[in-house]
Design a protein around this motif. Structure first.
Motif, mmCIF file in Angstrom:
data_model
loop_
_atom_site.group_PDB
_atom_site.id
_atom_site.type_symbol
_atom_site.label_atom_id
_atom_site.label_comp_id
_atom_site.label_asym_id
_atom_site.label_seq_id
_atom_site.Cartn_x
_atom_site.Cartn_y
_atom_site.Cartn_z
ATOM 1 N N CYS A 1 2.756 -10.901 -5.006
ATOM 2 C CA CYS A 1 1.526 -10.232 -5.500
ATOM 3 C C CYS A 1 0.395 -11.128 -6.485
ATOM 4 O O CYS A 1 -0.953 -10.727 -5.990
ATOM 5 C CB CYS A 1 2.217 -8.889 -5.299
ATOM 6 S SG CYS A 1 2.994 -8.061 -4.577
ATOM 7 N N TYR B 1 7.124 6.085 -0.207
ATOM 8 C CA TYR B 1 7.323 4.670 -0.786
ATOM 9 C C TYR B 1 6.138 3.926 -0.869
ATOM 10 O O TYR B 1 6.369 2.630 -1.461
ATOM 11 C CB TYR B 1 7.966 3.901 0.307
ATOM 12 C CG TYR B 1 9.564 4.849 0.395
ATOM 13 C CD1 TYR B 1 10.283 3.518 -0.250
ATOM 14 C CD2 TYR B 1 9.914 5.632 1.070
ATOM 15 C CE1 TYR B 1 12.007 3.922 -0.061
ATOM 16 C CE2 TYR B 1 11.607 5.444 0.938
ATOM 17 C CZ TYR B 1 13.101 4.294 0.450
ATOM 18 O OH TYR B 1 13.694 4.177 0.333
ATOM 19 N N ASN B 2 5.174 4.799 -0.996
ATOM 20 C CA ASN B 2 3.830 3.972 -1.583
ATOM 21 C C ASN B 2 3.301 2.545 -0.351
ATOM 22 O O ASN B 2 2.890 1.320 -0.961
ATOM 23 C CB ASN B 2 3.224 2.942 -3.132
ATOM 24 C CG ASN B 2 1.497 3.536 -3.582
ATOM 25 O OD1 ASN B 2 1.324 3.907 -2.415
ATOM 26 N ND2 ASN B 2 2.284 2.542 -4.102
ATOM 27 N N PHE B 3 3.345 3.059 0.833
ATOM 28 C CA PHE B 3 3.131 1.696 1.643
ATOM 29 C C PHE B 3 1.665 1.984 1.378
ATOM 30 O O PHE B 3 1.043 1.862 1.543
ATOM 31 C CB PHE B 3 3.856 2.759 3.156
ATOM 32 C CG PHE B 3 5.434 2.296 3.127
ATOM 33 C CD1 PHE B 3 6.144 1.412 3.716
ATOM 34 C CD2 PHE B 3 5.923 4.240 3.436
ATOM 35 C CE1 PHE B 3 7.479 2.098 3.668
ATOM 36 C CE2 PHE B 3 7.307 4.250 3.671
ATOM 37 C CZ PHE B 3 7.892 3.676 3.294
ATOM 38 N N GLU C 1 1.904 -5.134 -6.708
ATOM 39 C CA GLU C 1 3.669 -4.818 -6.953
ATOM 40 C C GLU C 1 3.931 -4.618 -6.565
ATOM 41 O O GLU C 1 4.930 -3.960 -6.695
ATOM 42 C CB GLU C 1 3.935 -5.711 -8.364
ATOM 43 C CG GLU C 1 3.852 -5.390 -9.046
ATOM 44 C CD GLU C 1 4.216 -6.160 -10.367
ATOM 45 O OE1 GLU C 1 4.880 -5.646 -11.053
ATOM 46 O OE2 GLU C 1 3.350 -6.913 -10.231
ATOM 47 N N SER C 2 3.242 -3.079 -7.134
ATOM 48 C CA SER C 2 3.881 -1.121 -7.099
ATOM 49 C C SER C 2 4.111 -0.437 -5.519
ATOM 50 O O SER C 2 4.406 0.176 -5.414
ATOM 51 C CB SER C 2 3.532 -0.643 -7.481
ATOM 52 O OG SER C 2 1.930 -0.182 -6.944
ATOM 53 N N LYS C 3 3.390 -1.538 -4.065
ATOM 54 C CA LYS C 3 3.096 -0.587 -3.114
ATOM 55 C C LYS C 3 4.596 -1.853 -1.827
ATOM 56 O O LYS C 3 4.602 -2.446 -2.428
ATOM 57 C CB LYS C 3 1.767 -1.395 -1.943
ATOM 58 C CG LYS C 3 0.564 -0.167 -3.218
ATOM 59 C CD LYS C 3 -0.683 -0.683 -2.113
ATOM 60 C CE LYS C 3 -1.957 0.135 -2.712
ATOM 61 N NZ LYS C 3 -1.315 1.657 -2.607
ATOM 62 N N ASN C 4 4.982 -1.165 -1.057
ATOM 63 C CA ASN C 4 5.705 -1.491 -0.425
ATOM 64 C C ASN C 4 4.939 -1.957 1.092
ATOM 65 O O ASN C 4 4.630 -1.218 1.558
ATOM 66 C CB ASN C 4 6.736 -0.806 0.182
ATOM 67 C CG ASN C 4 7.850 -0.303 -0.749
ATOM 68 O OD1 ASN C 4 8.791 -1.045 -0.735
ATOM 69 N ND2 ASN C 4 8.150 1.035 -1.591
ATOM 70 N N TYR C 5 4.249 -3.201 1.013
ATOM 71 C CA TYR C 5 4.075 -4.060 2.020
ATOM 72 C C TYR C 5 4.332 -4.219 3.138
ATOM 73 O O TYR C 5 5.656 -4.710 3.214
ATOM 74 C CB TYR C 5 2.876 -4.963 1.428
ATOM 75 C CG TYR C 5 2.079 -4.390 0.686
ATOM 76 C CD1 TYR C 5 0.912 -4.623 0.894
ATOM 77 C CD2 TYR C 5 2.063 -4.929 -0.693
ATOM 78 C CE1 TYR C 5 -0.246 -4.144 -0.345
ATOM 79 C CE2 TYR C 5 1.347 -4.823 -1.595
ATOM 80 C CZ TYR C 5 0.178 -4.386 -1.728
ATOM 81 O OH TYR C 5 -1.253 -4.680 -1.943
ATOM 82 N N LEU D 1 14.625 -0.679 4.936
ATOM 83 C CA LEU D 1 14.655 -0.073 2.973
ATOM 84 C C LEU D 1 15.523 0.812 2.916
ATOM 85 O O LEU D 1 16.165 0.800 1.206
ATOM 86 C CB LEU D 1 13.186 0.812 2.947
ATOM 87 C CG LEU D 1 11.748 -0.261 2.873
ATOM 88 C CD1 LEU D 1 10.827 1.271 2.817
ATOM 89 C CD2 LEU D 1 11.524 -1.370 2.475
ATOM 90 N N LYS E 1 8.683 -10.970 -5.744
ATOM 91 C CA LYS E 1 7.635 -10.250 -5.294
ATOM 92 C C LYS E 1 6.082 -9.980 -5.957
ATOM 93 O O LYS E 1 5.278 -10.747 -5.415
ATOM 94 C CB LYS E 1 7.923 -8.979 -5.434
ATOM 95 C CG LYS E 1 6.893 -8.016 -4.569
ATOM 96 C CD LYS E 1 7.977 -6.989 -4.139
ATOM 97 C CE LYS E 1 6.495 -6.034 -3.354
ATOM 98 N NZ LYS E 1 6.727 -4.463 -3.144
ATOM 99 N N SER F 1 8.157 -5.897 1.821
ATOM 100 C CA SER F 1 8.911 -5.233 2.267
ATOM 101 C C SER F 1 9.880 -4.772 3.317
ATOM 102 O O SER F 1 11.166 -4.850 3.347
ATOM 103 C CB SER F 1 8.930 -3.820 1.305
ATOM 104 O OG SER F 1 8.030 -3.638 -0.194
#
Length: 217
Positions: A48, A92-94, A55-59, A176, A44, A115
């Protein structure tokens, strides 16, 4: 002549065969297969970096080949679902990730940066994006369209949902949290690889040739 011509018509469906054609012996079900050598897991962080993403986000991935606003694809429903996920403050920082008008060779990076692949369509046949995501071991949450239910059969972290943003959001969270499935293996077990479908197509051609020979004789 019209009767003879109608007897020579054969149809292949990517989704289910319509009821009125099921008993004609001239209709065949054959969804597209996935080439597992073209779509596969990639780190990942690397993806990214390629796409200049955080990369810290959940896309959450939305796929529309040419136009994200195409009515069938229901970007409006996708966006509402993302808004609910963000407002829930689950930690989750979507973030949404839209793949539309992307060169074919870059698609693999979008899948692996995501994700979850969220498909919110009103209707589909046999959506390639679901198979491509699964080939990259990316879970799928989808409305009940086409043959998606058959594709994800045997997975622990892919789900079918109603077309309600709250329910879709809940399934994204569930996908998830659930244990990860080897989704590539699910595709293999469900005979959805390109080789499987090539073999099936050959068998269909053999049946057609035999039927044509029967008509000639």
């Amino acid at each position: 002549n019209c009767l003879i011509k109608s007897k020579r018509v054969f149809v292949i469906f990517k989704d289910k065969i319509p009821e009125k054609l099921k008993n004609t012996n001239r209709s065949f079900y054959l969804p597209n297969g996935i080439d597992l050598d073209l779509f596969y897991p990639i780190d990942k962080k690397e993806c990214c970096k390629m796409l200049k993403l955080d990369e810290s986000k959940n896309y959450i991935l939305f796929v529309a080949s040419k136009n994200k606003m195409r009515l069938q694809k229901r970007y409006d429903l996708f966006k509402l679902t993302i808004e609910i996920l963000k407002s829930d403050k689950t930690g989750y920082n979507f973030e949404e990730l839209v793949m539309s008008n992307v060169p074919r060779e870059k698609c693999i990076y979008y899948y692996n940066a995501a994700s979850i692949h969220l498909l919110t369509s009103n209707y589909e046949g046999s959506p390639n994006s679901v198979k491509e995501a699964m080939a990259c071991n990316i879970p799928v949450v989808s409305t009940d369209v086409g043959n998606v239910k058959k594709m994800i059969n045997g997975s622990s972290n892919c789900f079918i949902s109603d077309q309600q943003p709250r329910i879709l959001a809940d399934y994204v969270l569930k996908a998830l949290k659930e244990p990860k499935s080897d989704l590539r293996n699910v595709l293999i077990k469900n005979k959805l690889t390109a080789q499987d479908k090539t073999n099936e197509l050959i068998e269909i051609y053999k049946k057609i040739i035999n039927k044509e020979n029967d008509i000639e004789n």
